[in-house]
Scaffold this motif. Structure first.
Motif, mmCIF file in Angstrom:
data_model
loop_
_atom_site.group_PDB
_atom_site.id
_atom_site.type_symbol
_atom_site.label_atom_id
_atom_site.label_comp_id
_atom_site.label_asym_id
_atom_site.label_seq_id
_atom_site.Cartn_x
_atom_site.Cartn_y
_atom_site.Cartn_z
ATOM 1 N N PRO A 172 118.383 16.169 -9.378
ATOM 2 C CA PRO A 172 117.929 15.603 -8.094
ATOM 3 C C PRO A 172 117.660 14.093 -8.178
ATOM 4 O O PRO A 172 117.951 13.361 -7.241
ATOM 5 C CB PRO A 172 116.631 16.355 -7.799
ATOM 6 C CG PRO A 172 116.726 17.603 -8.580
ATOM 7 C CD PRO A 172 117.518 17.282 -9.800
ATOM 8 N N LEU A 173 117.119 13.639 -9.313
ATOM 9 C CA LEU A 173 116.876 12.197 -9.463
ATOM 10 C C LEU A 173 118.196 11.431 -9.503
ATOM 11 O O LEU A 173 118.329 10.365 -8.893
ATOM 12 C CB LEU A 173 116.076 11.917 -10.748
ATOM 13 C CG LEU A 173 114.618 12.369 -10.737
ATOM 14 C CD1 LEU A 173 113.951 12.052 -12.071
ATOM 15 C CD2 LEU A 173 113.856 11.677 -9.615
ATOM 16 N N LEU A 174 119.161 11.991 -10.218
ATOM 17 C CA LEU A 174 120.478 11.343 -10.275
ATOM 18 C C LEU A 174 121.104 11.292 -8.881
ATOM 19 O O LEU A 174 121.745 10.303 -8.517
ATOM 20 C CB LEU A 174 121.403 12.101 -11.244
ATOM 21 C CG LEU A 174 121.066 11.978 -12.730
ATOM 22 C CD1 LEU A 174 121.888 12.956 -13.554
ATOM 23 C CD2 LEU A 174 121.283 10.567 -13.228
ATOM 24 N N VAL A 175 120.890 12.345 -8.099
ATOM 25 C CA VAL A 175 121.422 12.374 -6.727
ATOM 26 C C VAL A 175 120.788 11.242 -5.907
ATOM 27 O O VAL A 175 121.487 10.539 -5.166
ATOM 28 C CB VAL A 175 121.156 13.760 -6.074
ATOM 29 C CG1 VAL A 175 121.420 13.713 -4.571
ATOM 30 C CG2 VAL A 175 122.022 14.824 -6.718
ATOM 31 N N LEU A 176 119.474 11.042 -6.080
ATOM 32 C CA LEU A 176 118.803 9.968 -5.342
ATOM 33 C C LEU A 176 119.384 8.597 -5.706
ATOM 34 O O LEU A 176 119.643 7.766 -4.835
ATOM 35 C CB LEU A 176 117.297 9.974 -5.643
ATOM 36 C CG LEU A 176 116.482 11.104 -5.008
ATOM 37 C CD1 LEU A 176 115.013 10.934 -5.354
ATOM 38 C CD2 LEU A 176 116.675 11.119 -3.499
ATOM 39 N N PHE A 177 119.586 8.389 -7.012
ATOM 40 C CA PHE A 177 120.187 7.118 -7.456
ATOM 41 C C PHE A 177 121.587 6.964 -6.870
ATOM 42 O O PHE A 177 121.953 5.881 -6.395
ATOM 43 C CB PHE A 177 120.255 7.067 -8.991
ATOM 44 C CG PHE A 177 118.959 6.663 -9.624
ATOM 45 C CD1 PHE A 177 118.510 5.351 -9.523
ATOM 46 C CD2 PHE A 177 118.189 7.568 -10.341
ATOM 47 C CE1 PHE A 177 117.311 4.961 -10.107
ATOM 48 C CE2 PHE A 177 116.998 7.193 -10.923
ATOM 49 C CZ PHE A 177 116.553 5.893 -10.803
ATOM 50 N N ALA A 178 122.362 8.042 -6.906
ATOM 51 C CA ALA A 178 123.741 7.977 -6.383
ATOM 52 C C ALA A 178 123.721 7.668 -4.889
ATOM 53 O O ALA A 178 124.525 6.848 -4.412
ATOM 54 C CB ALA A 178 124.455 9.304 -6.647
ATOM 55 N N ASP A 179 122.790 8.281 -4.139
ATOM 56 C CA ASP A 179 122.677 8.020 -2.698
ATOM 57 C C ASP A 179 122.399 6.540 -2.445
ATOM 58 O O ASP A 179 123.037 5.910 -1.591
ATOM 59 C CB ASP A 179 121.521 8.846 -2.101
ATOM 60 C CG ASP A 179 121.848 10.336 -2.026
ATOM 61 O OD1 ASP A 179 123.025 10.689 -2.241
ATOM 62 O OD2 ASP A 179 120.927 11.134 -1.774
ATOM 63 N N ALA A 180 121.439 5.995 -3.211
ATOM 64 C CA ALA A 180 121.062 4.593 -3.013
ATOM 65 C C ALA A 180 122.239 3.669 -3.299
ATOM 66 O O ALA A 180 122.526 2.741 -2.522
ATOM 67 C CB ALA A 180 119.877 4.257 -3.924
ATOM 68 N N VAL A 181 122.923 3.944 -4.394
ATOM 69 C CA VAL A 181 124.042 3.074 -4.775
ATOM 70 C C VAL A 181 125.212 3.241 -3.810
ATOM 71 O O VAL A 181 125.957 2.295 -3.556
ATOM 72 C CB VAL A 181 124.444 3.369 -6.240
ATOM 73 C CG1 VAL A 181 125.703 2.634 -6.611
ATOM 74 C CG2 VAL A 181 123.340 2.942 -7.171
ATOM 75 N N SER A 182 125.349 4.433 -3.229
ATOM 76 C CA SER A 182 126.411 4.656 -2.238
ATOM 77 C C SER A 182 126.213 3.749 -1.023
ATOM 78 O O SER A 182 127.174 3.217 -0.471
ATOM 79 C CB SER A 182 126.401 6.105 -1.759
ATOM 80 O OG SER A 182 126.843 6.923 -2.766
ATOM 81 N N LEU A 183 124.946 3.594 -0.609
ATOM 82 C CA LEU A 183 124.668 2.710 0.527
ATOM 83 C C LEU A 183 125.097 1.287 0.193
ATOM 84 O O LEU A 183 125.682 0.582 1.017
ATOM 85 C CB LEU A 183 123.181 2.732 0.880
ATOM 86 C CG LEU A 183 122.626 4.034 1.470
ATOM 87 C CD1 LEU A 183 121.189 3.834 1.918
ATOM 88 C CD2 LEU A 183 123.472 4.512 2.635
ATOM 89 N N LEU A 184 124.808 0.893 -1.058
ATOM 90 C CA LEU A 184 125.216 -0.441 -1.504
ATOM 91 C C LEU A 184 126.752 -0.560 -1.470
ATOM 92 O O LEU A 184 127.298 -1.569 -0.988
ATOM 93 C CB LEU A 184 124.699 -0.673 -2.932
ATOM 94 C CG LEU A 184 124.887 -2.067 -3.496
ATOM 95 C CD1 LEU A 184 124.056 -3.084 -2.723
ATOM 96 C CD2 LEU A 184 124.521 -2.105 -4.972
ATOM 97 N N GLY A 185 127.422 0.488 -1.938
ATOM 98 C CA GLY A 185 128.893 0.504 -1.908
ATOM 99 C C GLY A 185 129.402 0.413 -0.483
ATOM 100 O O GLY A 185 130.380 -0.282 -0.192
ATOM 101 N N GLY A 186 128.713 1.122 0.412
ATOM 102 C CA GLY A 186 129.093 1.075 1.830
ATOM 103 C C GLY A 186 128.951 -0.333 2.375
ATOM 104 O O GLY A 186 129.819 -0.819 3.115
ATOM 105 N N TYR A 187 127.862 -1.014 1.994
ATOM 106 C CA TYR A 187 127.656 -2.388 2.470
ATOM 107 C C TYR A 187 128.758 -3.302 1.936
ATOM 108 O O TYR A 187 129.319 -4.116 2.694
ATOM 109 C CB TYR A 187 126.277 -2.901 2.034
ATOM 110 C CG TYR A 187 126.178 -4.399 2.190
ATOM 111 C CD1 TYR A 187 126.184 -4.978 3.467
ATOM 112 C CD2 TYR A 187 126.146 -5.238 1.080
ATOM 113 C CE1 TYR A 187 126.149 -6.354 3.622
ATOM 114 C CE2 TYR A 187 126.111 -6.599 1.225
ATOM 115 C CZ TYR A 187 126.109 -7.161 2.505
ATOM 116 O OH TYR A 187 126.091 -8.523 2.662
#
Lengths: 243, 259
Positions: B152-167
């Motif tokens: 779950p922690l890795l998922v949270l990190f991946a979610d955050a970085v995905s937003l950065l990738g989206g930006y």
């Protein structure tokens, strides 16, 4: 002398094939019993039944006056803490150093918490097998003979009352085999442990045995000292001792 | 033919029974004396921190690609301003947990399956057992719990970085400012987007750990079985993640979105 292991009419089959067909044997306190036999005769299965790794189909196994087949999980764990088992390939925990391998049973079986005591007992066990300088090595850095010694040190560290050796000299050169055999003998002197030694190595049998049992076709067919069996008129028994 | 089918069905039920026993012994051993805290921390480090790089890279690329793929379509309708909303909701609700867990299944379940399978084949697990130590407590409980905590922690990190990738994807296409992008991303997210996804990633983590340990313990003698354990751990964990996700989506629709 008191029996520490009593096996009676032990039977075990795997997939319909009967491996043990009624084994009966005893080990006396302080005795080294060597079990000889061709491959696939159920020698290793017998000692695995002794520690409860394999449940027999029939028969009785008494270890230190306790019927192994009737013990619950905790009682089996307790009795296993009093038995040492040296695996054929030593079964060292390869992700741990020698020091951690030795500390593992101390912390978990004997519940020793004091780090100084763990260190002292580790050094003592390594000295007993002549490996004092290997304490910080990884198992992968040890040679075949050193791995066997290390496995023996891990077995000895809990000061077991019984030691079961599963082919302790397999895969070793003649000189190292003799060293391991002498080590087994010296361990008996030092720790006063009783042993069952499964082997094909006649030199190991000659050095270590107080008594020898020969197994064939899932049964014990002969019993005696090395000299008695060596002079047997039975051709099958005699074939083990001929060069 | 009939005999083969009967045998396969018998094997299947036997396997289900073995898995039930295995999961039972896991729960029993959590609460036994002598919990292996040090090993749990070591496993959290190995499973969590050592998987972080691959999870971050995957997460970043996911957000980036999702943005670049959806931007032209949304532009046709003059809706490019909704890209941050779409990316954040789809990443947080679905793509982040599932893809990260599948990546973890590939990396972690195979690693656990191979490690324990190799220990089984070289009799290390038997050695622990006959010495009177508890291999389930030392090897299984720690690994399954570490996966359950760390995925779950890795998922949270991946979610955050995905937003950065989206930006980064949006700005490459000449889109909006960072402040506007992230403001739009977060304003579209509500608790019900985040919480069910977090809960299901806990189950995904448990599944990855459980399948890896079970397959490793089931390895029989022989080096070939180590490869089989690693391979079947990845396949089984991935399939279970997809099945669990389908169930989780249904449950979320019924209980959270009342659909």
């Amino acid at each position: 002398m008191e029996n520490v292991i009593e096996i009676e009419n032990l039977k075990k089959s795997f997939n319909g094939s009967e491996v043990l067909k009624g084994i009966s044997l005893t080990v006396k306190k302080g005795e080294n019993l060597v079990v000889l036999g061709k491959s696939g005769q159920g020698k290793s299965v017998t000692i695995q039944c002794v520690v409860g790794m394999i449940e027999p189909d029939e028969g009785s196994i008494k270890v230190l006056n306790k019927e192994i087949n009737e013990l619950d999980e905790q009682e089996l764990k307790d009795i296993r803490g009093r038995i040492g088992f040296l695996f054929q390939h030593a079964a060292l925990y390869d992700s741990m150093t020698v020091r951690e391998n030795l500390a593992f049973p101390l912390k978990r079986v004997l519940k020793v918490k004091d780090e100084a005591e763990i260190e002292q007992r580790s050094v003592e066990a390594l000295e007993a097998v002549g490996l004092a300088d290997a304490i910080d090595k990884m198992p992968s850095d040890l040679s075949g003979g050193q791995r066997k010694r290390m496995g023996l040190a891990r077995t000895l560290i809990v000061k077991p009352e019984i030691i079961l050796y599963d082919e302790p000299t397999t895969g070793l050169d003649t000189i190292t085999s003799k060293e391991i055999s002498r080590l087994i003998l010296s361990i008996r002197e030092k720790y006063k442990a009783s042993s069952i030694i499964i082997t094909h190595d006649m030199s190991c049998a000659r050095i270590t045995a107080d008594r020898i049992v020969i197994m064939n076709d899932g049964k014990c067919i002969a019993e005696g000292t090395y000299e008695q069996l060596e002079n047997s008129s039975d051709t099958f028994i005699n074939s083990f001792f001929k060069i | 033919m009939k005999e083969t089918i009967t045998l396969k069905i018998k094997d299947l039920f036997e396997d289900i029974g073995n898995q039930a026993t295995f999961v039972g012994s896991f729960f029993r051993n959590i609460f036994r004396n002598g919990f292996e805290w040090n090993e749990l921390i070591r496993q959290c480090y190995l499973i969590g921190l050592k998987s972080l790089n691959i999870v971050l890279i995957t997460g970043f690329v996911l957000g980036f690609v999702l943005t670049l793929q959806s931007l032209p379509t949304l532009q046709q309708f003059g809706a490019e301003g909704y890209v941050p909303n779409m990316v954040s909701i789809s990443i947080f609700r679905e793509i982040g947990p599932v893809i990260t867990s599948l990546i973890c299944a590939g990396k972690i379940a195979s690693g656990i399956g191979a490690e324990l399978g190799s220990m089984k084949v070289t009799e290390q697990i038997d050695a622990m057992d006959v010495s009177g130590a508890n291999p389930i407590q030392y090897l299984v409980v720690t690994r399954i719990l570490a996966c359950t905590f760390m995925v779950p922690l890795l998922v949270l990190f991946a979610d955050a970085v995905s937003l950065l990738g989206g930006y980064v994807g949006t700005s490459t296409a000449g889109g909006m400012t960072a402040a506007l992008y992230f403001s739009k991303s977060f304003s579209s997210l509500v608790f019900s987007d985040f919480f069910p996804a977090f809960i299901k990633s806990i189950f995904f983590g448990f599944t990855i750990g459980f399948v890896g340990c079970y397959k490793g313990f089931k390895a029989n003698k022989g080096t070939e079985s180590v490869g089989i354990a690693a391979n079947s751990a990845v396949v089984a964990a991935s399939v279970w993640i997809i099945i669990l996700d389908a169930v989780a989506v249904q449950l979320t629709s019924i209980f959270v979105y009342n659909q």
